[in-house]
Scaffold this active site. Structure first.
Site, PDB file in Angstrom:
ATOM      1  N   HIS A 122       0.825  -1.213   0.000  1.00 28.44           N
ATOM      2  CA  HIS A 122       0.000   0.000   0.000  1.00 28.44           C
ATOM      3  C   HIS A 122       0.855   1.257   0.000  1.00 28.44           C
ATOM      4  CE1 HIS A 122      -3.830  -1.718   2.094  1.00 28.44           C
ATOM      5  NE2 HIS A 122      -3.375  -2.529   1.178  1.00 28.44           N
ATOM      6  N   ARG A 147      -0.457  -0.679  -4.577  1.00 27.76           N
ATOM      7  CA  ARG A 147      -1.738   0.019  -4.510  1.00 27.76           C
ATOM      8  C   ARG A 147      -1.462   1.485  -4.222  1.00 27.76           C
ATOM      9  NH1 ARG A 147      -6.605  -0.456   0.037  1.00 27.76           N
ATOM     10  NH2 ARG A 147      -5.402   1.187   1.043  1.00 27.76           N
ATOM     11  N   TYR A 159     -10.213   7.634   3.448  1.00 27.59           N
ATOM     12  CA  TYR A 159      -9.748   6.252   3.520  1.00 27.59           C
ATOM     13  C   TYR A 159      -8.425   6.046   2.773  1.00 27.59           C
ATOM     14  CZ  TYR A 159      -8.864   1.496   2.457  1.00 27.59           C
ATOM     15  OH  TYR A 159      -8.200   0.302   2.319  1.00 27.59           O
ATOM     16  N   ASP A 220      -8.131   1.325  -4.678  1.00 29.43           N
ATOM     17  CA  ASP A 220      -9.310   0.874  -3.925  1.00 29.43           C
ATOM     18  C   ASP A 220     -10.336   2.002  -3.841  1.00 29.43           C
ATOM     19  OD1 ASP A 220     -11.103  -0.271  -2.170  1.00 29.43           O
ATOM     20  OD2 ASP A 220      -9.594  -0.881  -0.692  1.00 29.43           O
ATOM     21  N   HIS A 222     -13.196   1.596  -2.317  1.00 26.55           N
ATOM     22  CA  HIS A 222     -13.798   1.418  -0.986  1.00 26.55           C
ATOM     23  C   HIS A 222     -15.294   1.680  -0.940  1.00 26.55           C
ATOM     24  CE1 HIS A 222     -12.933   1.018   3.434  1.00 26.55           C
ATOM     25  NE2 HIS A 222     -12.028   0.225   2.913  1.00 26.55           N
ATOM     26  N   GLU A 246     -10.684  -1.605  -7.207  1.00 24.67           N
ATOM     27  CA  GLU A 246     -11.294  -2.443  -6.166  1.00 24.67           C
ATOM     28  C   GLU A 246     -12.534  -1.784  -5.577  1.00 24.67           C
ATOM     29  OE1 GLU A 246      -8.372  -3.313  -3.228  1.00 24.67           O
ATOM     30  OE2 GLU A 246      -9.836  -3.628  -1.639  1.00 24.67           O
ATOM     31  N   GLU A 272     -14.051  -8.031  -0.336  1.00 24.95           N
ATOM     32  CA  GLU A 272     -13.418  -8.137   0.981  1.00 24.95           C
ATOM     33  C   GLU A 272     -14.443  -8.174   2.108  1.00 24.95           C
ATOM     34  OE1 GLU A 272     -10.917  -4.630   0.774  1.00 24.95           O
ATOM     35  OE2 GLU A 272     -12.131  -3.619   2.266  1.00 24.95           O
ATOM     36  N   ARG A 293     -11.867 -10.895  -3.783  1.00 23.02           N
ATOM     37  CA  ARG A 293     -11.121 -10.219  -2.716  1.00 23.02           C
ATOM     38  C   ARG A 293     -11.267 -10.846  -1.332  1.00 23.02           C
ATOM     39  NH1 ARG A 293      -7.364  -7.607  -1.817  1.00 23.02           N
ATOM     40  NH2 ARG A 293      -8.162  -5.839  -0.638  1.00 23.02           N
ATOM     41  N   ASP A 326      -5.530  -6.150   9.605  1.00 24.66           N
ATOM     42  CA  ASP A 326      -6.539  -6.760  10.478  1.00 24.66           C
ATOM     43  C   ASP A 326      -6.754  -8.252  10.194  1.00 24.66           C
ATOM     44  OD1 ASP A 326      -7.788  -4.587   8.558  1.00 24.66           O
ATOM     45  OD2 ASP A 326      -9.344  -6.120   8.645  1.00 24.66           O
ATOM     46  N   GLU A 349      -2.590  -9.379  -1.390  1.00 25.54           N
ATOM     47  CA  GLU A 349      -2.345  -8.121  -0.666  1.00 25.54           C
ATOM     48  C   GLU A 349      -1.481  -8.432   0.559  1.00 25.54           C
ATOM     49  OE1 GLU A 349      -5.881  -6.418   1.058  1.00 25.54           O
ATOM     50  OE2 GLU A 349      -5.052  -4.403   1.002  1.00 25.54           O
ATOM     51  N   TRP A 412     -18.036   4.528   3.646  1.00 27.28           N
ATOM     52  CA  TRP A 412     -16.668   4.927   3.982  1.00 27.28           C
ATOM     53  C   TRP A 412     -15.661   4.164   3.201  1.00 27.28           C
ATOM     54  CZ3 TRP A 412     -13.072   1.702   6.640  1.00 27.28           C
ATOM     55  CH2 TRP A 412     -11.826   2.334   6.917  1.00 27.28           C
TER      56      TRP A 412
HETATM   57  O1  EZ4 Z   1     -10.648  -0.971   4.972  1.00 25.15           O
HETATM   58  O2  EZ4 Z   1      -9.370  -4.009   6.293  1.00 25.15           O
HETATM   59  O3  EZ4 Z   1      -8.276  -3.214   0.722  1.00 25.15           O
HETATM   60  N1  EZ4 Z   1      -8.212  -3.035   1.893  1.00 25.15           N
HETATM   61  C1  EZ4 Z   1      -9.153  -2.425   2.621  1.00 25.15           C
HETATM   62  C2  EZ4 Z   1      -8.897  -2.385   4.106  1.00 25.15           C
HETATM   63  C3  EZ4 Z   1     -10.188  -2.285   4.918  1.00 25.15           C
HETATM   64  C4  EZ4 Z   1      -9.909  -2.742   6.332  1.00 25.15           C
HETATM   65  C5  EZ4 Z   1     -11.177  -2.756   7.157  1.00 25.15           C
HETATM   66  O4  EZ4 Z   1     -10.961  -3.414   8.364  1.00 25.15           O
HETATM   67  O5  EZ4 Z   1     -10.121  -1.963   2.080  1.00 25.15           O
HETATM   68  O6  EZ4 Z   1      -8.032  -1.318   4.416  1.00 25.15           O
HETATM   69 CO    CO Z   2     -10.286  -2.736   0.048  1.00 27.61          CO
END
Ligand code: EZ4
Ligand code: CO
Length: 412
Positions: A122, A147, A159, A220, A222, A246, A272, A293, A326, A349, A412
């Site tokens: 990232h 990314r 984000y 991403d 998001h 993404e 995801e 994902r 996470d 990733e 978000w």
């Molecule tokens: O926002 O895992 O692609 N990765 C993501 C992550 C998510 C977090 C949420 O817990 O979108 O950064």
């Molecule tokens: Co993502």
């Protein structure tokens, strides 16, 4: 090989992790990751109160049967909490089976289909110079795919941008981007899709000019766009040849992607926040995405994600498993074993965990020259130091949320 005990271990070395440890009557134990960012204790309760009593005395070798039993006997199906709990049991049983066989889990899944797993990291920055620095830094760390997330003029905090506030909240650990804030209540961030749509293509143009055409670049979205906005973004990014775009729309509406697909050849990745094969039913069948994902941790474990990938393989759709911080080292290892074995692996990733996390979880996977490898240890190859874990008690943490300029809550 019956299950004698199952313990749920919560630890928070900079961030929260939930781990299930299953021990058999032969003294072999296996680990499973059950971390659900921002809602961790819901999975802890689901496991401790409802799943552990069902495990005691069961034959640890019966992975598929245990999966089907946990999924079907609950009556209430799917959902992130349930599927993370089932995933943890599944991973732990694969770990046990590997240890009992004296083989790494990828061997049990069919053996290696490749020599290593291409990883992406990232890079992010509020302004272009920081974005460039971050890309260079990732290059130096060995990443061969990157990314790119950027700030947007007029928006304070969005984000995907590694911020000092986040580092401080995480005790000064440099994560590339760790969105969950520890202590307190969720952070409010601001959002304006039109500014974002105008700005992002200019950043990718600059990045391509600086770094050339070869470097695989990802982005991403998001879940923040409507279908037509996502179509616009995909189209405007086409000249910069993204590896993928993404989560361009909120992923629960599978049909929305038909509209996006009609308008752009930018490859799409999604899933995801999905937790079962049913979330992919239409988008895989209609070939509306290019990459899956899901993480092993959130989509029912190795057993279930393997089924999703087999379904995807019919349509030449590949994996791009979710690997943020996470996902614990146990969850990451589980998806590395799966990624080694399946034919339709795409990319993985990979965000490195902090030093404290690495002391709690001893890992045998490697990252060299941009490629990950799960290692040759029997099982998943990750161990947990229970005493060390016990020194980091749980800290409540929330993911942020967005509001538009007029105060409306936004994805978000
Ligand atoms: O926002 O895992 O692609 N990765 C993501 C992550 C998510 C977090 C949420 O817990 O979108 O950064
Ligand atoms: Co993502």
């Amino acid at each position: 090989m019956n299950i004698e005990s199952a313990d749920v271990i919560v630890t928070s070395p900079n961030r929260n992790f939930v781990t299930l440890k299953i021990t058999t009557s032969d003294g072999v134990y296996g680990l499973g990751d059950a971390t659900l960012n921002g809602r961790e204790l819901a999975v802890v309760a689901y496991l401790r109160d409802h799943v552990v009593p069902l495990l005691i005395g069961r034959d640890a070798s019966r992975i598929e049967d245990t999966w089907q039993f946990l999924y079907r006997s609950a009556y209430w199906r799917r959902g992130p909490v349930t599927m993370a709990a089932v995933a943890a049991v599944d991973m732990a049983l694969w770990d046990i089976k590997g240890k009992a066989a004296g083989m790494p889990v990828y061997q049990l899944l069919g053996g290696a289909s490749r020599t290593g797993l291409l990883a992406y990291g990232h890079a992010s920055g509020k302004e272009l110079p920081e974005v460039f620095d971050s890309i260079r830094d990732h290059h130096e760390q060995g990443y061969r795919a990157i990314r790119v997330q950027t700030g947007v003029p007029g928006l304070k905090s969005i984000y995907g941008i590694a911020s000092n506030a986040t580092f401080e909240a995480n005790s000064g650990v440099r994560y590339d981007h760790e969105p969950a804030q520890r202590g307190g209540l969720p952070n409010e961030e601001d959002w304006d899709t039109r500014s974002y749509l105008r700005h992002v293509p200019t950043v990718f143009e600059a990045v391509r000019n600086e770094f050339g055409p070869e470097l695989p670049l990802l982005h991403d979205g998001h879940h923040r766009m409507t279908p037509i906005q996502a179509a616009q973004l995909g189209k405007s990014l086409e000249p910069y040849d993204l590896f993928w775009l993404e989560d361009c729309t909120p992923a629960e509406n599978q049909e929305a992607l038909r509209l996006v697909r009609q308008h752009t050849t930018t490859p799409l990745a999604i899933g995801e926040i999905f937790n079962s094969i049913w979330d992919y039913q239409l988008i895989i069948r209609e070939q509306l995405v290019d990459y899956v994902r899901s993480a092993v941790t959130h989509a029912g474990g190795i057993t279930h994600l393997k089924k999703i990938m087999e379904y995807a393989s019919i349509y030449q759709i590949k994996s791009g498993f979710h690997g943020p911080t996470d996902i614990s080292p146990v969850g990451l290892a589980a998806q590395l074993h799966l990624g080694m074995a399946i034919h339709n692996f795409g990319i993985q990733e990979y965000m490195k965990h902090g030093e404290k996390t690495d002391r709690v979880f001893q890992q045998s996977f490697t990252f060299e020259d941009g490629y990950l490898h799960p290692g040759e240890k029997p099982g998943l190859g990750v161990d947990l130091d229970v005493d060390e874990a016990g020194t980091y008690p749980y800290v409540r943490a929330y993911l942020p949320y967005n509001r538009l300029a007029d105060g409306t809550v936004h994805d978000w």
